[in-house]
Design a protein around this motif. Structure first.
Motif, PDB file in Angstrom:
ATOM      1  N   VAL A 176       0.831  -1.208   0.000  1.00 19.13           N
ATOM      2  CA  VAL A 176       0.000   0.000   0.000  1.00 19.13           C
ATOM      3  C   VAL A 176       0.866   1.258   0.000  1.00 19.13           C
ATOM      4  CG1 VAL A 176      -1.959  -1.105   1.139  1.00 19.13           C
ATOM      5  CG2 VAL A 176      -0.266   0.107   2.506  1.00 19.13           C
ATOM      6  N   ASP A 177       2.160   1.105   0.256  1.00 20.92           N
ATOM      7  CA  ASP A 177       3.073   2.251   0.225  1.00 20.92           C
ATOM      8  C   ASP A 177       3.567   2.567  -1.183  1.00 20.92           C
ATOM      9  OD1 ASP A 177       2.883   2.240   3.018  1.00 20.92           O
ATOM     10  OD2 ASP A 177       4.612   0.910   3.231  1.00 20.92           O
ATOM     11  N   VAL A 178       3.259   1.708  -2.149  1.00 17.05           N
ATOM     12  CA  VAL A 178       3.777   1.910  -3.508  1.00 17.05           C
ATOM     13  C   VAL A 178       3.265   3.211  -4.108  1.00 17.05           C
ATOM     14  CG1 VAL A 178       3.703   1.036  -5.871  1.00 17.05           C
ATOM     15  CG2 VAL A 178       4.199  -0.526  -3.986  1.00 17.05           C
ATOM     16  N   THR A 179       1.950   3.409  -4.092  1.00 19.86           N
ATOM     17  CA  THR A 179       1.383   4.589  -4.750  1.00 19.86           C
ATOM     18  C   THR A 179       1.866   5.897  -4.140  1.00 19.86           C
ATOM     19  OG1 THR A 179      -0.568   3.360  -5.463  1.00 19.86           O
ATOM     20  CG2 THR A 179      -0.762   5.756  -5.369  1.00 19.86           C
ATOM     21  N   ASP A 214       5.227  10.740  -4.709  1.00 20.04           N
ATOM     22  CA  ASP A 214       6.167  11.634  -4.044  1.00 20.04           C
ATOM     23  C   ASP A 214       7.479  11.743  -4.820  1.00 20.04           C
ATOM     24  OD1 ASP A 214       6.858  13.406  -2.077  1.00 20.04           O
ATOM     25  OD2 ASP A 214       7.342  11.901  -0.562  1.00 20.04           O
ATOM     26  N   LEU A 215       7.872  10.685  -5.508  1.00 19.86           N
ATOM     27  CA  LEU A 215       9.108  10.733  -6.289  1.00 19.86           C
ATOM     28  C   LEU A 215       8.955  11.587  -7.548  1.00 19.86           C
ATOM     29  CD1 LEU A 215      10.367   7.035  -6.018  1.00 19.86           C
ATOM     30  CD2 LEU A 215      11.482   9.070  -5.068  1.00 19.86           C
ATOM     31  N   ILE A 216       7.801  11.482  -8.205  1.00 14.56           N
ATOM     32  CA  ILE A 216       7.650  12.214  -9.471  1.00 14.56           C
ATOM     33  C   ILE A 216       7.071  13.609  -9.277  1.00 14.56           C
ATOM     34  CG2 ILE A 216       7.429  10.097 -10.804  1.00 14.56           C
ATOM     35  CD1 ILE A 216       4.434  10.538 -10.921  1.00 14.56           C
ATOM     36  N   ALA A 217       6.409  13.840  -8.132  1.00 12.81           N
ATOM     37  CA  ALA A 217       5.832  15.163  -7.861  1.00 12.81           C
ATOM     38  C   ALA A 217       5.991  15.471  -6.378  1.00 12.81           C
ATOM     39  CB  ALA A 217       4.357  15.192  -8.264  1.00 12.81           C
ATOM     40  N   PRO A 218       7.213  15.783  -5.949  1.00 16.21           N
ATOM     41  CA  PRO A 218       7.456  16.034  -4.518  1.00 16.21           C
ATOM     42  C   PRO A 218       6.502  17.088  -3.958  1.00 16.21           C
ATOM     43  CG  PRO A 218       9.523  15.961  -5.732  1.00 16.21           C
ATOM     44  CD  PRO A 218       8.431  15.954  -6.760  1.00 16.21           C
ATOM     45  N   GLY A 219       5.938  16.762  -2.801  1.00 14.44           N
ATOM     46  CA  GLY A 219       5.036  17.699  -2.157  1.00 14.44           C
ATOM     47  C   GLY A 219       3.587  17.522  -2.552  1.00 14.44           C
ATOM     48  N   ALA A 220       3.323  16.771  -3.626  1.00 15.61           N
ATOM     49  CA  ALA A 220       1.935  16.539  -4.031  1.00 15.61           C
ATOM     50  C   ALA A 220       1.253  15.640  -3.012  1.00 15.61           C
ATOM     51  CB  ALA A 220       1.890  15.896  -5.413  1.00 15.61           C
ATOM     52  N   THR A 221      -0.022  15.805  -2.858  1.00 19.46           N
ATOM     53  CA  THR A 221      -0.782  14.982  -1.916  1.00 19.46           C
ATOM     54  C   THR A 221      -1.768  14.124  -2.684  1.00 19.46           C
ATOM     55  OG1 THR A 221      -2.432  16.721  -1.603  1.00 19.46           O
ATOM     56  CG2 THR A 221      -0.561  16.668  -0.070  1.00 19.46           C
ATOM     57  N   LEU A 222      -2.046  12.962  -2.128  1.00 19.24           N
ATOM     58  CA  LEU A 222      -2.973  12.028  -2.746  1.00 19.24           C
ATOM     59  C   LEU A 222      -3.726  11.313  -1.639  1.00 19.24           C
ATOM     60  CD1 LEU A 222      -3.801  10.786  -5.536  1.00 19.24           C
ATOM     61  CD2 LEU A 222      -2.191   8.945  -5.035  1.00 19.24           C
ATOM     62  N   ASP A 223      -5.026  11.263  -1.758  1.00 16.50           N
ATOM     63  CA  ASP A 223      -5.848  10.623  -0.732  1.00 16.50           C
ATOM     64  C   ASP A 223      -5.828   9.108  -0.964  1.00 16.50           C
ATOM     65  OD1 ASP A 223      -7.587  10.040   1.287  1.00 16.50           O
ATOM     66  OD2 ASP A 223      -9.385  10.673   0.207  1.00 16.50           O
ATOM     67  N   CYS A 224      -4.907   8.438  -0.308  1.00 18.91           N
ATOM     68  CA  CYS A 224      -4.802   6.997  -0.476  1.00 18.91           C
ATOM     69  C   CYS A 224      -4.185   6.400   0.781  1.00 18.91           C
ATOM     70  CB  CYS A 224      -3.949   6.634  -1.697  1.00 18.91           C
ATOM     71  SG  CYS A 224      -2.224   7.120  -1.571  1.00 18.91           S
ATOM     72  N   GLU A 225      -4.279   5.090   0.895  1.00 21.17           N
ATOM     73  CA  GLU A 225      -3.672   4.414   2.021  1.00 21.17           C
ATOM     74  C   GLU A 225      -2.158   4.366   1.835  1.00 21.17           C
ATOM     75  OE1 GLU A 225      -5.383   0.599   2.612  1.00 21.17           O
ATOM     76  OE2 GLU A 225      -7.416   1.348   2.897  1.00 21.17           O
ATOM     77  N   GLY A 226      -1.454   4.007   2.901  1.00 22.28           N
ATOM     78  CA  GLY A 226      -0.014   3.854   2.809  1.00 22.28           C
ATOM     79  C   GLY A 226       0.726   5.140   3.119  1.00 22.28           C
ATOM     80  N   ARG A 227       2.049   5.037   3.079  1.00 21.43           N
ATOM     81  CA  ARG A 227       2.906   6.184   3.378  1.00 21.43           C
ATOM     82  C   ARG A 227       3.988   6.275   2.319  1.00 21.43           C
ATOM     83  NH1 ARG A 227       7.378   4.232   7.776  1.00 21.43           N
ATOM     84  NH2 ARG A 227       7.439   2.028   7.203  1.00 21.43           N
ATOM     85  N   SER A 228       4.496   7.467   2.110  1.00 25.20           N
ATOM     86  CA  SER A 228       5.570   7.642   1.147  1.00 25.20           C
ATOM     87  C   SER A 228       6.900   7.183   1.740  1.00 25.20           C
ATOM     88  CB  SER A 228       5.689   9.107   0.729  1.00 25.20           C
ATOM     89  OG  SER A 228       6.867   9.302  -0.047  1.00 25.20           O
ATOM     90  N   LEU A 229       7.616   6.390   0.977  1.00 17.95           N
ATOM     91  CA  LEU A 229       8.965   5.964   1.355  1.00 17.95           C
ATOM     92  C   LEU A 229      10.010   6.653   0.483  1.00 17.95           C
ATOM     93  CD1 LEU A 229       8.182   2.153   1.655  1.00 17.95           C
ATOM     94  CD2 LEU A 229       8.217   3.838   3.494  1.00 17.95           C
ATOM     95  N   ALA A 230       9.613   7.766  -0.132  1.00 24.21           N
ATOM     96  CA  ALA A 230      10.503   8.446  -1.072  1.00 24.21           C
ATOM     97  C   ALA A 230      11.820   8.865  -0.423  1.00 24.21           C
ATOM     98  CB  ALA A 230       9.797   9.668  -1.678  1.00 24.21           C
TER      99      ALA A 230
END
Length: 254
Positions: free
Chosen positions: A168-171, A176-192
């Protein structure tokens, strides 16, 4: 091969257009998967002896009868055929990545995520669970511990992250890697940050679940099953009255 052909044809169209627009491609290689029918070259590479092309060996039983066990010859064959399918998928992935590199805009390296959606039972638990081959029947580690590889030339240095994470951390990581700072309403956490810096991410609980087979009369699979992982502990609980099972994954990784 059919999936690879579709994907590489799509990438060739991108290469021929020679545009600078960014593109996103999701490809699902079905193999390795039951039934185990790898290409002949892979079959010969991993099988120490000829394997009959029959359902008994290529699509071995998923659920065992009470007191039943699997013929060791079938286990040996299934492991060899499964390894052969992994090898075939690796070769297909190499061709796909080569095509992706050719199709990328000049000076741009593709960001690549390779993620397994599930592992496979190969009769490891036949005596305790009556489960033979396949997946979707339990949430022990051979089924849910899958590879996740991120590659981005010139952006990421080789590193191995050992902290358990979830698919669930994939998305959020990709966004976060391609658009740093962008937010997305989804499960998981960024591991960028961990990916970019090669550091371990902070530990976080992992939740797993197996949905019940209520539409089919399959003994033992009519109830949901859940797991909670806070490494090294893994707690598995079924929806019915079975007692919970707690494992120390460091001393009992199986």
């Amino acid at each position: 091969s059919a999936v690879l052909a579709l994907a590489t044809d799509w990438l060739e169209d991108r290469e021929n257009e020679r545009g600078n627009e960014r593109w996103f491609l999701w490809v699902h290689f079905w193999e390795p998967h039951k039934p185990y029918r790898p290409e002949e070259a892979a079959r010969r590479r991993f099988a120490s002896r000829p394997i009959p092309r029959t359902k008994r060996f290529e699509d071995p039983i998923r659920f065992l009868p009470t007191g039943g066990t699997v013929d060791p010859r079938i286990v040996e064959a299934a492991v060899a055929l499964y390894d052969a399918e992994i090898w075939s998928a690796d070769r297909a992935l190499a061709r796909l990545l080569e095509a992706a590199g050719d199709a990328a805009p000049a000076g741009v390296a593709p960001l690549v995520f390779v993620v397994g959606d599930h592992g496979e039972s190969l009769a490891e638990r036949q005596k305790e669970t009556r489960i033979g081959f396949g997946h979707g029947t339990h949430i022990n580690d051979e089924v849910v511990k899958v590879p996740w590889i991120v590659a981005w030339d010139a952006r990421l240095r080789p590193a191995v992250v050992r902290t358990p994470v979830s698919v669930v951390d994939v998305t959020p990581t990709l966004i976060d890697l391609i658009a740093p700072g962008a937010t997305l309403d989804c499960e998981g956490r960024s591991l960028a940050r961990a990916v970019l810096e090669g550091n371990e991410p902070p530990p976080a609980p992992i939740v797993l679940d197996r949905r019940p087979f209520r539409s089919k009369p399959i003994p033992g699979l009519r109830h949901a099953e859940y797991a909670w992982i806070e490494h090294p502990w893994k707690l598995i609980q079924r929806e019915d009255t079975d007692p919970a099972r707690l494992y120390d994954l460091e001393s009992d990784p199986g």
